[in-house]
Motif scaffolding. Structure first.
Motif, PDB file in Angstrom:
ATOM      1  N   UNK A 333      16.804 -27.088 -11.466  1.00 59.78           N
ATOM      2  CA  UNK A 333      16.469 -28.218 -11.676  1.00 59.78           C
ATOM      3  C   UNK A 333      15.811 -29.203 -10.861  1.00 59.78           C
ATOM      4  N   UNK A 334      16.560 -29.223  -9.813  1.00 56.38           N
ATOM      5  CA  UNK A 334      16.042 -29.934  -8.599  1.00 56.38           C
ATOM      6  C   UNK A 334      14.560 -29.309  -8.025  1.00 56.38           C
ATOM      7  N   UNK A 335      14.533 -28.136  -7.783  1.00 57.97           N
ATOM      8  CA  UNK A 335      13.452 -27.412  -7.237  1.00 57.97           C
ATOM      9  C   UNK A 335      12.109 -27.614  -8.314  1.00 57.97           C
ATOM     10  N   UNK A 336      12.489 -27.670  -9.547  1.00 55.06           N
ATOM     11  CA  UNK A 336      11.362 -27.765 -10.532  1.00 55.06           C
ATOM     12  C   UNK A 336      10.886 -29.286 -10.598  1.00 55.06           C
ATOM     13  N   UNK A 337      11.838 -30.297 -10.558  1.00 57.16           N
ATOM     14  CA  UNK A 337      11.433 -31.499 -10.411  1.00 57.16           C
ATOM     15  C   UNK A 337      10.644 -32.033  -9.046  1.00 57.16           C
ATOM     16  N   UNK A 339       8.748 -29.823  -7.503  1.00 60.58           N
ATOM     17  CA  UNK A 339       7.312 -29.396  -7.702  1.00 60.58           C
ATOM     18  C   UNK A 339       6.407 -30.179  -8.617  1.00 60.58           C
ATOM     19  N   UNK A 340       7.072 -30.605  -9.798  1.00 61.21           N
ATOM     20  CA  UNK A 340       6.476 -31.609 -10.701  1.00 61.21           C
ATOM     21  C   UNK A 340       6.084 -32.732 -10.351  1.00 61.21           C
ATOM     22  N   UNK A 341       6.970 -33.367  -9.632  1.00 63.04           N
ATOM     23  CA  UNK A 341       6.770 -34.709  -9.010  1.00 63.04           C
ATOM     24  C   UNK A 341       5.549 -34.473  -8.216  1.00 63.04           C
ATOM     25  N   UNK A 342       5.594 -33.710  -7.001  1.00 66.39           N
ATOM     26  CA  UNK A 342       4.610 -33.612  -6.265  1.00 66.39           C
ATOM     27  C   UNK A 342       3.137 -33.285  -7.213  1.00 66.39           C
ATOM     28  N   UNK A 343       3.186 -32.515  -7.963  1.00 66.43           N
ATOM     29  CA  UNK A 343       1.951 -32.300  -8.695  1.00 66.43           C
ATOM     30  C   UNK A 343       1.544 -33.628  -9.503  1.00 66.43           C
ATOM     31  N   UNK A 344       2.400 -34.386 -10.009  1.00 72.43           N
ATOM     32  CA  UNK A 344       2.124 -35.575 -10.890  1.00 72.43           C
ATOM     33  C   UNK A 344       1.630 -36.676 -10.157  1.00 72.43           C
ATOM     34  N   UNK A 345       2.425 -36.802  -8.658  1.00 73.65           N
ATOM     35  CA  UNK A 345       1.635 -37.689  -7.658  1.00 73.65           C
ATOM     36  C   UNK A 345       0.036 -37.292  -7.317  1.00 73.65           C
ATOM     37  N   UNK A 346      -0.154 -36.174  -7.423  1.00 74.36           N
ATOM     38  CA  UNK A 346      -1.379 -35.537  -6.997  1.00 74.36           C
ATOM     39  C   UNK A 346      -2.277 -36.054  -8.048  1.00 74.36           C
ATOM     40  N   UNK A 347      -1.759 -35.908  -9.346  1.00 74.31           N
ATOM     41  CA  UNK A 347      -2.710 -35.952 -10.352  1.00 74.31           C
ATOM     42  C   UNK A 347      -2.871 -37.524 -10.662  1.00 74.31           C
ATOM     43  N   UNK A 355      10.090 -44.809  -4.258  1.00 74.78           N
ATOM     44  CA  UNK A 355      11.238 -44.303  -5.359  1.00 74.78           C
ATOM     45  C   UNK A 355      11.063 -44.680  -6.610  1.00 74.78           C
ATOM     46  N   UNK A 356       9.924 -45.622  -7.222  1.00 76.41           N
ATOM     47  CA  UNK A 356       9.604 -45.898  -8.317  1.00 76.41           C
ATOM     48  C   UNK A 356       8.590 -44.909  -9.071  1.00 76.41           C
ATOM     49  N   UNK A 357       8.213 -43.857  -8.120  1.00 81.00           N
ATOM     50  CA  UNK A 357       7.041 -43.175  -8.899  1.00 81.00           C
ATOM     51  C   UNK A 357       7.255 -42.363  -9.960  1.00 81.00           C
ATOM     52  N   UNK A 358       8.889 -42.120 -10.210  1.00 82.59           N
ATOM     53  CA  UNK A 358       8.984 -41.246 -11.352  1.00 82.59           C
ATOM     54  C   UNK A 358       8.955 -42.329 -12.655  1.00 82.59           C
ATOM     55  N   UNK A 359       9.433 -43.392 -12.454  1.00 86.61           N
ATOM     56  CA  UNK A 359       9.282 -44.396 -13.465  1.00 86.61           C
ATOM     57  C   UNK A 359       7.953 -44.601 -13.917  1.00 86.61           C
ATOM     58  N   UNK A 360       6.942 -45.066 -13.015  1.00 85.25           N
ATOM     59  CA  UNK A 360       5.666 -44.919 -13.325  1.00 85.25           C
ATOM     60  C   UNK A 360       5.216 -43.974 -13.888  1.00 85.25           C
ATOM     61  N   UNK A 361       5.431 -42.871 -13.573  1.00 88.44           N
ATOM     62  CA  UNK A 361       4.963 -41.463 -14.359  1.00 88.44           C
ATOM     63  C   UNK A 361       5.391 -41.439 -15.847  1.00 88.44           C
ATOM     64  N   UNK A 362       6.726 -41.652 -15.942  1.00 94.47           N
ATOM     65  CA  UNK A 362       7.352 -41.662 -17.248  1.00 94.47           C
ATOM     66  C   UNK A 362       6.783 -42.653 -18.144  1.00 94.47           C
ATOM     67  N   UNK A 363       6.302 -43.862 -17.774  1.00 99.20           N
ATOM     68  CA  UNK A 363       5.737 -44.864 -18.533  1.00 99.20           C
ATOM     69  C   UNK A 363       4.322 -44.519 -18.898  1.00 99.20           C
ATOM     70  N   UNK A 364       3.725 -43.797 -18.299  1.00100.74           N
ATOM     71  CA  UNK A 364       2.372 -43.228 -18.634  1.00100.74           C
ATOM     72  C   UNK A 364       2.466 -42.230 -19.815  1.00100.74           C
ATOM     73  N   UNK A 365       3.454 -41.260 -19.644  1.00 98.91           N
ATOM     74  CA  UNK A 365       4.008 -40.307 -20.642  1.00 98.91           C
ATOM     75  C   UNK A 365       4.230 -40.877 -21.922  1.00 98.91           C
TER      76      UNK A 365
END
Length: 487
Positions: A333-337, A339-347, A355-365
């Protein structure tokens, strides 16, 4: 790599070896393809042929890809394996596929050459061993699209028709696909070895797979634990890449998880359009086991079955082996998260980490799900200067401002951000209705023009400069879409 007798490359480029055949005989059965009546070439992947060291001019013989003739040096065999299919364990094997051998490329790489739909084998379990044209062309299109997207995948070298009828829900034209893979070793191959309960066979398979795909693991103090960790890392990266483009495999059985880290077996696969983690396209996935949002969890479940198979090798003390395996699986789970977070930041054009990047991404989704926004087109629009006008909704505008504020907290210029986003957000994916349209024309009346046009468009998915016909970017008008496994 186990020792093999290397033959010099022949004039047409075939250079087949057979290291897998040196494994214990429980893993394979020598078996020839069943000849067909009237093989005809449908499509040949000439660029792939050249990369394999083959001479495309010598490959225009459909008998070669139907099983009627064999390339020089071929020693065909069917592979044995097992698998959890929708959670139920079954002893399986190549029921309609034949491995011709392993092609050595001019760069020294090794690739399996396999015929899919080439007739019955000892593992067919009352099946006819055949395939139909539609699903074989689907695998050709989607696997080549995945490769263009930069996602590890098996490739498709050719599709031929057989001149014979195959009976499924209706009589359909038969076909054979030639598949190219780093190998066809699966989680299910290890489950098969474990089910036989003969440790020497399990160890032989593990040693072979390590040598072929993870040689660095052999140099560690605990090679089989290191092997498991390496597979977990590669699969975490692969599934993250699926999620980042909205790809839904459709049938993530353990026999469809390749230990090479490639996407394999394009049965009821499709690309999500309107963002919804519960999206399922497979006609047989009634409970949503393999839904888009469940793919990471299913991958971890599959890898746990691999870990169980490896326990006798991981440590001689059973409780200690279990502890080591559980610790490894727990890291997925940690390794998937990661790779996914690196990819979403790139997108989203984020070159730094906050630290707030996951919340920013989740809000968009969350907005995308509420709005039924198209996954690909949303990120495509964000990659253009007009992204602020993507939606008049206040919720989107509020999110967009948060994103813009986030971008100001990094030193990258606006042009650098946009250029990076275009490299990570495809302009084009295989739209489900366009795939079906091309397959219907090819299967229904032999018209390949739509198929060839689709393949040409999909070959450069990150090229935001080319003028794609709008039809390749628009989602389907129909909400209901089903795919079928083809067997």
């Amino acid at each position: 790599m186990p020792a093999t007798s290397t033959s010099p490359s022949l004039p047409h480029g075939w250079r087949l070896e057979h290291s897998y055949a040196q494994l214990p005989s429980v893993f394979h059965v020598a078996y020839k393809p069943t000849p067909v009546s009237r093989p005809e070439m449908v499509i040949l992947n000439r660029p792939l042929a050249e990369s394999l060291g083959l001479d495309p001019a010598s490959l225009d013989n459909p008998a070669l890809f139907a099983g009627n003739a064999l390339p020089p040096g071929a020693h065909p065999l069917a592979q044995a394996y097992a698998g959890h299919q929708f959670g139920n364990f079954t002893m399986l094997g190549d029921g309609r596929a034949i491995l011709l051998g392993e092609q050595l490329t001019p760069d020294g790489e090794r690739f399996d050459i396999q015929l899919k739909g080439s007739g019955q084998t000892p593992f067919s379990r009352r099946g006819d061993g055949r395939a139909t044209l539609g699903p074989m062309l689907r695998e050709y299109v989607i696997s080549e699209a995945m490769d263009a997207l930069g996602i590890p995948t098996t490739r498709s070298l050719a599709v031929v028709t057989t001149g014979e009828v195959v009976y499924r829900t209706a009589p359909l034209p038969g076909a054979v696909l030639t598949r190219v893979a780093a190998s066809h070793i699966r989680v299910g191959t290890f489950e098969y070895a474990a089910a036989l309960d003969e440790k020497p066979n399990l160890q032989a398979l593990a040693d072979y797979t390590i040598q072929r795909h993870y040689p660095q693991a052999a140099t560690t103090a605990q090679p089989y634990a290191a092997f498991l960790d390496a597979v977990i890392e590669r699969q975490a990266a692969l599934i993250a890449r699926w999620q980042l483009v909205g790809f839904i495999h459709g049938v993530m059985n353990t026999d469809n998880m390749a230990l090479s880290g490639e996407t394999i077996d394009y049965g009821p696969c499709a690309f999500m359009e309107a963002y919804d983690p519960a999206t399922v396209f497979s006609s047989i996935d009634h409970g949503g086991r393999y839904a888009y949002g469940s793919q990471p969890q299913i991958a971890q479940w599959n890898l746990a079955r691999l870990a169980e198979s490896l326990l006798p090798l991981i440590h001689q003390d059973a409780p200690q082996a279990l502890d080591i395996a559980n610790e490894s699986i727990g890291r997925f789970g940690e390794r998937f998260q990661h790779h996914w977070l690196v990819g979403m930041r790139a997108k989203l054009g984020l070159f730094t980490e906050e630290s707030d990047d996951p919340a920013l991404i989740d809000s968009l989704l969350e907005w995308m799900q509420r709005s039924q926004a198209d996954f690909t087109n949303t990120f495509r629009a964000l990659s253009s200067a007009s992204s602020a006008m993507h939606s008049p909704e206040p919720a989107y505008r509020e999110w967009h401002q948060r994103w813009q504020d986030r971008l100001t907290r990094q030193t990258s210029s606006a042009s650098e951000v946009m250029a990076s986003m275009r490299r990570h957000n495809p302009a084009i994916i295989p739209r489900n209705h366009k795939v079906e349209e091309a397959l219907a024309a090819a299967v229904g009346n032999g018209d390949l023009r739509l198929l060839e046009r689709l393949l040409a468009v999909l070959a450069n998915p990150y090229d935001h400069t080319q003028e794609h016909p709008e039809e390749f970017s628009l989602p389907s008008k129909s909400e209901a879409y089903q795919t079928f496994c083809g067997t």
